[in-house]
Design a protein around this motif. Structure first.
Motif, PDB file in Angstrom:
ATOM      1  N   SER A 129       8.268   6.095  -2.705  1.00 27.29           N
ATOM      2  CA  SER A 129       7.381   4.962  -2.967  1.00 27.29           C
ATOM      3  C   SER A 129       7.859   4.206  -4.206  1.00 27.29           C
ATOM      4  O   SER A 129       8.721   4.675  -4.945  1.00 27.29           O
ATOM      5  N   SER A 134       2.176   7.605  -5.875  1.00 28.11           N
ATOM      6  CA  SER A 134       2.030   7.858  -4.443  1.00 28.11           C
ATOM      7  C   SER A 134       3.229   8.646  -3.933  1.00 28.11           C
ATOM      8  O   SER A 134       4.309   8.615  -4.524  1.00 28.11           O
ATOM      9  N   SER A 137       6.975   8.213   1.954  1.00 28.19           N
ATOM     10  CA  SER A 137       6.627   8.063   3.367  1.00 28.19           C
ATOM     11  C   SER A 137       7.641   8.848   4.197  1.00 28.19           C
ATOM     12  O   SER A 137       8.853   8.677   4.049  1.00 28.19           O
TER      13      SER A 137
END
Length: 204
Positions: A129, A134, A137
């Motif tokens: 990210s 965060s 992905s």
């Protein structure tokens, strides 16, 4: 940026390929600069926290707490200066500025993408990210759905770019590996050979 490749083989049936455009920190000046950046981020973070506490002092941080004597903090020269600045501006402007600084503190500044190949299980792609707040992905593709791993070429503007792709059964579109960095062809060929060798136990 083309990025650099890092290969890890935890076991004969598992291999990990990681491409990153992070600056190299092999030399001593680079390590010192990285340490100074970490220190600056920490200082900015605590400054934002102190500004937020100063803004909320009328409701929550006015009386002395169990560990912090807030009356002495706000009466100190630094506390008076911070309170004066905070009270002089609109609360929403202060909050927006603090949010931007927090984003800058936790901004990663580089991209890291990886391909994990596990024989008999499948492959997993991951893209970091933009911030440390965060997680990356990820996507997992089981071996039973992998038809092939290929290197394609495409036009990006007036430039021909190569990319590594996984052909997935039942899907019209391929899964692009390292989609943001799009490393150079030499890296893609090394990843292609290594992933096929691990996934299909290719000897040659």
């Amino acid at each position: 940026m083309p990025g650099r490749l890092r290969v890890r083989r935890p076991s004969p049936t598992t291999v990990s390929f990681t491409v990153s455009d992070a600056p190299q920190r092999d030399s001593s000046p680079a390590k010192i600069l990285f340490g100074l950046q970490i220190l600056l981020r920490a200082i900015l973070f605590f400054c934002v926290i102190f500004v937020g506490i100063a803004r909320l002092r009328g409701s929550f941080f006015q009386e002395n707490g169990r560990y912090v004597r807030w009356t002495e903090v706000w009466s100190s020269p630094l506390g008076l200066s911070v309170c004066r600045v905070v009270d002089a501006y609109n609360p929403w402007a202060v909050a927006a500025t603090c949010a931007l600084v927090i984003y800058g503190v936790f901004w990663r500044g580089y991209t890291e993408e990886s391909l994990l190949v596990m024989r008999g299980f499948g492959i997993q792609t991951a893209t970091s990210s933009s911030t440390y707040l965060s997680t990356a992905s990820t996507r997992f593709i089981p071996t039973t759905q992998i038809q092939d791993i290929v290197i394609h070429e495409a036009f990006k503007g007036f430039e021909v770019r190569f990319y590594l792709a996984v052909i997935v059964e039942g899907q019209a579109d391929v899964v692009v590996v390292f989609p943001q960095l799009l490393p150079k062809r030499e890296i893609l060929e090394e990843v292609w050979r290594g992933s096929r060798r691990c996934l299909y136990d290719v000897k040659s």
